[in-house]
Write an enzyme that holds these catalytic residues in place. Structure first.
Site, PDB file in Angstrom:
ATOM      1  N   HIS A  75      43.765  27.378  17.933  1.00 30.93           N
ATOM      2  CA  HIS A  75      44.440  27.414  16.924  1.00 30.93           C
ATOM      3  C   HIS A  75      43.015  27.166  15.495  1.00 30.93           C
ATOM      4  O   HIS A  75      42.824  25.092  15.590  1.00 30.93           O
ATOM      5  CB  HIS A  75      45.705  26.215  16.996  1.00 30.93           C
ATOM      6  CG  HIS A  75      46.428  26.600  18.106  1.00 30.93           C
ATOM      7  ND1 HIS A  75      47.707  26.253  18.198  1.00 30.93           N
ATOM      8  CD2 HIS A  75      46.974  27.926  18.928  1.00 30.93           C
ATOM      9  CE1 HIS A  75      48.321  27.376  18.742  1.00 30.93           C
ATOM     10  NE2 HIS A  75      47.374  28.108  19.235  1.00 30.93           N
ATOM     11  N   TYR A 204      55.346  21.242  13.454  1.00 28.17           N
ATOM     12  CA  TYR A 204      55.600  19.880  13.572  1.00 28.17           C
ATOM     13  C   TYR A 204      56.839  19.837  12.690  1.00 28.17           C
ATOM     14  O   TYR A 204      56.268  19.651  11.385  1.00 28.17           O
ATOM     15  CB  TYR A 204      54.572  18.462  13.349  1.00 28.17           C
ATOM     16  CG  TYR A 204      53.715  18.571  14.803  1.00 28.17           C
ATOM     17  CD1 TYR A 204      52.371  19.861  14.744  1.00 28.17           C
ATOM     18  CD2 TYR A 204      53.610  17.695  14.898  1.00 28.17           C
ATOM     19  CE1 TYR A 204      51.686  19.731  15.435  1.00 28.17           C
ATOM     20  CE2 TYR A 204      52.564  17.090  16.428  1.00 28.17           C
ATOM     21  CZ  TYR A 204      51.602  18.524  16.294  1.00 28.17           C
ATOM     22  OH  TYR A 204      50.778  18.046  17.315  1.00 28.17           O
ATOM     23  N   PRO A 296      53.272  10.701  21.759  1.00 26.55           N
ATOM     24  CA  PRO A 296      52.506  12.235  21.503  1.00 26.55           C
ATOM     25  C   PRO A 296      52.419  12.683  20.056  1.00 26.55           C
ATOM     26  O   PRO A 296      51.808  14.049  19.643  1.00 26.55           O
ATOM     27  CB  PRO A 296      53.472  12.728  22.669  1.00 26.55           C
ATOM     28  CG  PRO A 296      54.911  12.486  22.617  1.00 26.55           C
ATOM     29  CD  PRO A 296      54.580  11.148  22.171  1.00 26.55           C
ATOM     30  N   LYS A 300      46.914  13.366  21.254  1.00 29.14           N
ATOM     31  CA  LYS A 300      45.916  12.167  21.335  1.00 29.14           C
ATOM     32  C   LYS A 300      45.931  11.811  22.837  1.00 29.14           C
ATOM     33  O   LYS A 300      44.634  11.589  22.926  1.00 29.14           O
ATOM     34  CB  LYS A 300      45.947  10.751  20.161  1.00 29.14           C
ATOM     35  CG  LYS A 300      44.714  11.984  18.754  1.00 29.14           C
ATOM     36  CD  LYS A 300      43.555  12.483  19.052  1.00 29.14           C
ATOM     37  CE  LYS A 300      43.935  13.220  17.558  1.00 29.14           C
ATOM     38  NZ  LYS A 300      43.421  14.800  17.387  1.00 29.14           N
ATOM     39  N   TYR A 395      43.021  15.478  13.513  1.00 31.31           N
ATOM     40  CA  TYR A 395      43.673  16.347  14.401  1.00 31.31           C
ATOM     41  C   TYR A 395      42.591  17.136  15.249  1.00 31.31           C
ATOM     42  O   TYR A 395      43.027  16.907  16.780  1.00 31.31           O
ATOM     43  CB  TYR A 395      44.348  17.504  13.951  1.00 31.31           C
ATOM     44  CG  TYR A 395      45.481  18.181  14.727  1.00 31.31           C
ATOM     45  CD1 TYR A 395      46.968  17.651  14.961  1.00 31.31           C
ATOM     46  CD2 TYR A 395      45.424  19.147  15.400  1.00 31.31           C
ATOM     47  CE1 TYR A 395      47.567  18.501  15.579  1.00 31.31           C
ATOM     48  CE2 TYR A 395      46.488  19.754  16.335  1.00 31.31           C
ATOM     49  CZ  TYR A 395      47.170  19.126  16.176  1.00 31.31           C
ATOM     50  OH  TYR A 395      48.416  19.546  17.269  1.00 31.31           O
TER      51      TYR A 395
HETATM   52  P1  RFL Z   1      47.378  10.241  34.684  1.00 31.43           P
HETATM   53  O1  RFL Z   1      47.623  12.150  34.204  1.00 31.43           O
HETATM   54  O2  RFL Z   1      48.888   9.304  34.380  1.00 31.43           O
HETATM   55  O3  RFL Z   1      47.041  10.484  35.873  1.00 31.43           O
HETATM   56  C1  RFL Z   1      47.068   8.863  36.933  1.00 31.43           C
HETATM   57  C2  RFL Z   1      46.645   9.607  37.808  1.00 31.43           C
HETATM   58  O4  RFL Z   1      46.394   8.110  39.198  1.00 31.43           O
HETATM   59  C3  RFL Z   1      47.113   8.368  40.261  1.00 31.43           C
HETATM   60  N1  RFL Z   1      47.738   6.620  40.925  1.00 31.43           N
HETATM   61  C4  RFL Z   1      47.138   6.594  41.574  1.00 31.43           C
HETATM   62  N2  RFL Z   1      46.409   6.762  42.679  1.00 31.43           N
HETATM   63  C5  RFL Z   1      46.031   5.711  43.612  1.00 31.43           C
HETATM   64  N3  RFL Z   1      46.810   4.298  44.038  1.00 31.43           N
HETATM   65  C6  RFL Z   1      47.211   4.001  42.065  1.00 31.43           C
HETATM   66  N4  RFL Z   1      47.781   2.904  42.283  1.00 31.43           N
HETATM   67  C7  RFL Z   1      47.350   4.708  41.306  1.00 31.43           C
HETATM   68  N5  RFL Z   1      48.812   4.735  40.429  1.00 31.43           N
HETATM   69  C8  RFL Z   1      48.277   5.685  40.046  1.00 31.43           C
HETATM   70  C9  RFL Z   1      48.503   8.354  39.968  1.00 31.43           C
HETATM   71  O5  RFL Z   1      49.505   9.454  40.412  1.00 31.43           O
HETATM   72  C10 RFL Z   1      48.028  10.002  38.861  1.00 31.43           C
HETATM   73  O6  RFL Z   1      47.344  11.469  39.291  1.00 31.43           O
HETATM   74  O7  RFL Z   1      46.113   9.885  33.449  1.00 31.43           O
HETATM   75  P2  RFL Z   1      44.671  10.599  32.718  1.00 31.43           P
HETATM   76  O8  RFL Z   1      44.045  11.055  34.088  1.00 31.43           O
HETATM   77  O9  RFL Z   1      44.073   9.210  32.047  1.00 31.43           O
HETATM   78  O10 RFL Z   1      45.301  11.681  31.452  1.00 31.43           O
HETATM   79  C11 RFL Z   1      45.740  10.590  30.685  1.00 31.43           C
HETATM   80  C12 RFL Z   1      47.093  12.079  30.074  1.00 31.43           C
HETATM   81  O11 RFL Z   1      47.791  12.572  31.415  1.00 31.43           O
HETATM   82  C13 RFL Z   1      47.928  11.484  29.305  1.00 31.43           C
HETATM   83  O12 RFL Z   1      47.228  11.165  28.407  1.00 31.43           O
HETATM   84  C14 RFL Z   1      48.784  12.866  28.408  1.00 31.43           C
HETATM   85  O13 RFL Z   1      49.502  13.286  29.575  1.00 31.43           O
HETATM   86  C15 RFL Z   1      49.219  12.214  27.680  1.00 31.43           C
HETATM   87  N6  RFL Z   1      50.637  13.092  27.081  1.00 31.43           N
HETATM   88  C16 RFL Z   1      49.740  13.418  26.328  1.00 31.43           C
HETATM   89  N7  RFL Z   1      49.588  13.302  25.756  1.00 31.43           N
HETATM   90  C17 RFL Z   1      49.190  14.895  25.014  1.00 31.43           C
HETATM   91  O14 RFL Z   1      47.979  14.615  24.124  1.00 31.43           O
HETATM   92  N8  RFL Z   1      50.238  15.541  24.126  1.00 31.43           N
HETATM   93  C18 RFL Z   1      51.712  15.479  24.823  1.00 31.43           C
HETATM   94  O15 RFL Z   1      52.299  16.425  25.453  1.00 31.43           O
HETATM   95  C19 RFL Z   1      51.762  14.729  26.170  1.00 31.43           C
HETATM   96  N9  RFL Z   1      52.920  14.246  26.989  1.00 31.43           N
HETATM   97  C20 RFL Z   1      52.231  12.963  27.995  1.00 31.43           C
HETATM   98  C21 RFL Z   1      53.165  13.679  27.729  1.00 31.43           C
HETATM   99  C22 RFL Z   1      52.443  11.625  29.330  1.00 31.43           C
HETATM  100  C23 RFL Z   1      53.788  11.419  29.401  1.00 31.43           C
HETATM  101  N10 RFL Z   1      53.903  10.161  30.521  1.00 31.43           N
HETATM  102  C24 RFL Z   1      52.380   9.376  31.147  1.00 31.43           C
HETATM  103  C25 RFL Z   1      54.862  10.085  31.197  1.00 31.43           C
HETATM  104  C26 RFL Z   1      53.993  13.108  28.423  1.00 31.43           C
HETATM  105  C27 RFL Z   1      54.669  12.308  29.612  1.00 31.43           C
HETATM  106  C28 RFL Z   1      56.000  12.634  30.269  1.00 31.43           C
HETATM  107  C1  PHB Z   2      52.332  20.385  23.937  1.00 31.51           C
HETATM  108  O1  PHB Z   2      51.926  21.601  24.052  1.00 31.51           O
HETATM  109  O2  PHB Z   2      52.972  19.145  24.801  1.00 31.51           O
HETATM  110  C2  PHB Z   2      52.124  19.522  22.533  1.00 31.51           C
HETATM  111  C3  PHB Z   2      51.772  19.431  21.883  1.00 31.51           C
HETATM  112  C4  PHB Z   2      50.755  18.856  20.543  1.00 31.51           C
HETATM  113  C5  PHB Z   2      51.706  17.238  20.460  1.00 31.51           C
HETATM  114  C6  PHB Z   2      52.160  17.197  21.986  1.00 31.51           C
HETATM  115  C7  PHB Z   2      52.703  18.314  22.763  1.00 31.51           C
HETATM  116  O3  PHB Z   2      51.693  16.747  19.422  1.00 31.51           O
END
Ligand code: RFL
Ligand code: PHB
Length: 406
Positions: A75, A204, A296, A300, A395
């Site tokens: 993008h 957005y 989100p 980041k 960004y």
């Molecule tokens: P994760 O992905 O949470 O993975 C952590 C892993 O550790 C395991 N775990 C354990 N394992 C062993 N023993 C324990 N005691 C443990 N406790 C936990 C868990 O089962 C899991 O598999 O963290 P990681 O790897 O640091 O990755 C970070 C990303 O996942 C996170 O920053 C993003 O997904 C944040 N986030 C979003 N980021 C974006 O950039 N764009 C988004 O749209 C976006 N949507 C989101 C999100 C995070 C969400 N969360 C945390 C609820 C939407 C949601 C719902």
């Molecule tokens: C997504 O595609 O899940 C997404 C993209 C951009 C954002 C948050 C979520 O800022």
């Protein structure tokens, strides 16, 4: 108790743990991952979708970029809409060539899991009662249970990649930790659908009905989000209600292009800014969501996790390749510099793009006055080339920290 050994014990098989494990393994540094859930459960979490250039490059360095490069969409721009007025941020032009890659967290996690399996690297899924010990010593270890058996994993370092609810951050004594937190007065309702995206870039949109984001996963799969009150439940939102609300919040000519269909997934995520300082304790390092959460709005979360991975990977590679241990103590300071920048940008975007209603926030500023400040903020940033440049630079993501500067 069964005793096993490795150089780096990694807790958590989310994107942070898997990417770190893959990068280290390619440098001949052994690692074992302990994950609480099953692989399928981890892959069921639909989360991020935008990868910064630095992250995409790191995935290439890890040797797992084949599918991302074939199927991910580059993008070159992103749109910000305020009350129907559209402003395109030309990322490529404004940054002198940087872009973002649209490729889902599920896909990247799957690619990393497959690469790990192909390389026969050890992962214990459904590891129970994972607990790091003696992390201030040079002989840390992690205990856990797996399939009814008790284990002790001896290692040199422990990487806490176990997300916000993990055990690693809690291992740092409370008196050593400072936690910064802001919980926002709304959440995001996300929906995934097998319908073509309504636009070729992300949108957005701030509207009188609240915030909406139009994102995508592929030419046939769209991902949309709506700002919703924290009290809303998934059951309150039928697919039809979601589509109707989305169309109200997007500019009319974009709303016309929205193709509706049954949802594959719907979930509500609360929005929070959170940072734990320091991000290390002895030979235990916190990586990704274990140490910090962003709302989100700036895309980041996953990208900050990737830059932590890059920093730790560079530090550990130096230790094992050259015996240079000088940066070990500096991991937290180096990582936090970039983390706070991402936190600030995400907080700022969130403030600017959402409706805060009557919440008196941000240092006790009256809600109306806060709204006026934010209106002035996007008037300035969106109408000035310098302003758009600032947004573009953030960004696509600031360059990763260079160890040689420390
Ligand atoms: P994760 O992905 O949470 O993975 C952590 C892993 O550790 C395991 N775990 C354990 N394992 C062993 N023993 C324990 N005691 C443990 N406790 C936990 C868990 O089962 C899991 O598999 O963290 P990681 O790897 O640091 O990755 C970070 C990303 O996942 C996170 O920053 C993003 O997904 C944040 N986030 C979003 N980021 C974006 O950039 N764009 C988004 O749209 C976006 N949507 C989101 C999100 C995070 C969400 N969360 C945390 C609820 C939407 C949601 C719902
Ligand atoms: C997504 O595609 O899940 C997404 C993209 C951009 C954002 C948050 C979520 O800022």
């Amino acid at each position: 108790m069964k005793t096993i050994q490795t150089q780096v014990a990694i807790i958590g098989a989310g994107p942070s743990g898997l990417l770190l494990g893959q990068l280290l393994a390619r440098k001949g540094i052994s690692n074992i991952i302990l994950e609480r859930k099953t692989g399928d459960y981890v892959l069921g979490r639909i989360r991020a979708g935008i990868l910064e250039q630095g992250f995409a490059d790191l995935v290439r360095e890890a040797g797992v970029a084949e599918r991302m490069d074939a199927e991910g969409h580059v993008h070159e721009g992103v749109e910000l809409v305020v009350n129907g007025e559209r402003t395109r941020i030309d990322l490529k032009e404004l940054t002198g060539g940087d872009v973002v890659v649209c490729y889902g967290q599920v896909e990247i996690t799957q690619d990393l899991m497959e690469a790990r399996q192909a390389a026969s690297l050890e992962t214990y899924y459904e590891a129970d009662k994972v607990q790091p010990h003696d992390v201030k010593s040079d002989k840390p270890y992690v205990t856990f249970e797996h399939q009814g058996e008790e284990y002790r994993l001896d290692c040199d370092f422990v990487a806490g990649c176990d997300g916000f609810h993990g055990v690693s951050r809690q291992t740092i004594p409370e008196e050593v930790r400072t936690e910064f937190e802001r919980v926002y007065p709304f959440g995001w309702l996300g929906m995934l659908a097998d319908t073509p995206p309504c636009h070729d870039e992300l949108i957005y949109a701030k509207s009188e009905y609240g915030f909406a984001l139009a994102s995508q996963r592929s030419a046939t799969r769209s991902r949309y989000y709506l700002q919703v009150p924290l009290t809303d439940k998934i059951e309150d939102w039928s697919d039809e209600a979601f589509w109707d609300e989305l169309k109200k919040r997007l500019p009319a000519e974009i709303a016309e292009n929205v193709v509706t269909g049954p949802s594959i997934e719907k979930s509500i995520a609360p929005l929070r800014s959170f940072v734990c300082e320091p991000m290390q304790y002895g030979n235990l390092f916190l990586v990704g969501d274990a140490a910090h959460i962003v709302p989100p709005t700036g895309a980041k979360g996953l990208n900050l996790a990737a830059s932590d991975v890059a920093t730790l990977y560079k530090i550990l590679t130096r230790v094992y390749e050259t015996g240079d241990r000088r940066y070990i103590e500096q991991y937290s300071d180096i990582a936090l510099r970039r983390v706070w920048n991402g936190e600030r940008f995400s907080w700022w975007m969130t403030n600017m793009m959402h409706d805060f209603g009557e919440e008196v926030s941000n240092g006790g500023i009256d809600a109306q006055m806060f709204g006026r400040f934010m209106k002035s903020e996007f008037n300035y940033y969106l109408n000035s080339e310098n302003g758009r440049k600032v947004i573009a630079e953030q960004y696509v993501g600031l360059p990763y920290e260079d160890l040689n500067e420390y």
